[in-house]
Design a protein around this motif. Structure first.
Motif, short mmCIF file in Angstrom:
data_model
loop_
_atom_site.label_atom_id
_atom_site.label_comp_id
_atom_site.label_asym_id
_atom_site.label_seq_id
_atom_site.Cartn_x
_atom_site.Cartn_y
_atom_site.Cartn_z
N SER A 1 -3.56 50.53 -5.78
CA SER A 1 -3.62 49.34 -6.87
C SER A 1 -3.82 47.96 -6.33
CB SER A 1 -1.78 49.20 -7.40
OG SER A 1 -1.70 50.53 -8.15
N ARG B 1 -1.37 48.27 -20.05
CA ARG B 1 -1.34 47.45 -18.80
C ARG B 1 -1.90 45.99 -18.94
NH1 ARG B 1 1.91 49.39 -15.16
NH2 ARG B 1 1.96 51.67 -14.96
N ARG C 1 -1.40 44.35 -15.46
CA ARG C 1 -0.52 44.93 -14.59
C ARG C 1 -1.04 46.27 -13.94
NH1 ARG C 1 3.56 46.27 -17.62
NH2 ARG C 1 2.48 45.37 -19.35
N GLU D 1 -0.43 42.58 -10.14
CA GLU D 1 -0.88 42.13 -11.31
C GLU D 1 -2.36 41.18 -10.85
OE1 GLU D 1 0.45 38.59 -13.76
OE2 GLU D 1 1.61 40.39 -14.51
#
Length: 113
Positions: A30, A79, A97, A103
């Motif tokens: 991520s 998201r 997100r 984020e």
């Protein structure tokens, strides 16, 4: 409920370790994706009327589709943290997100067709 034998405790320990490794990997992925998306700015062409008002609106789904088309990374529309649909032409920064702890702000340019 399972009896607390040495085999069952060892299996539980392995399960927890695997879960921690998976969570760590998802967080790393991520963060890497956030670095890629931070430099992205998507342009969405829409029909507009007088006063830069749109015929309709730009939604989280539109932004997620534009990001996926431009970057090749599928982003779930849920998201995209768009408080309300965009109804005017202009430049916007929309938070996405990617993970509970990650984020990224994606630039969105809404222009007339």
């Amino acid at each position: 409920a399972v009896e607390a034998t040495t085999d069952n405790l060892a299996a539980l320990s392995r399960h927890r370790q695997a879960k921690e490794r998976r969570a760590s990997r998802e967080l790393r992925e991520s963060r890497a994706l956030a670095q890629r998306l931070a430099s992205f700015s998507v342009t969405i062409k829409v029909k507009a009327g007088p006063g830069d008002r749109l015929f309709g609106s730009v939604t989280a789904r539109d932004i997620a589709d534009a990001v996926a088309q431009l970057s090749g990374v599928k982003v779930d529309r849920r998201r995209v943290d768009l408080r309300e649909p965009i109804r005017k032409l202009g430049s916007y920064h929309v938070p996405v997100r990617l993970h509970a702890d990650v984020e990224v702000m994606v630039g969105v340019e809404v222009v007339a067709e």
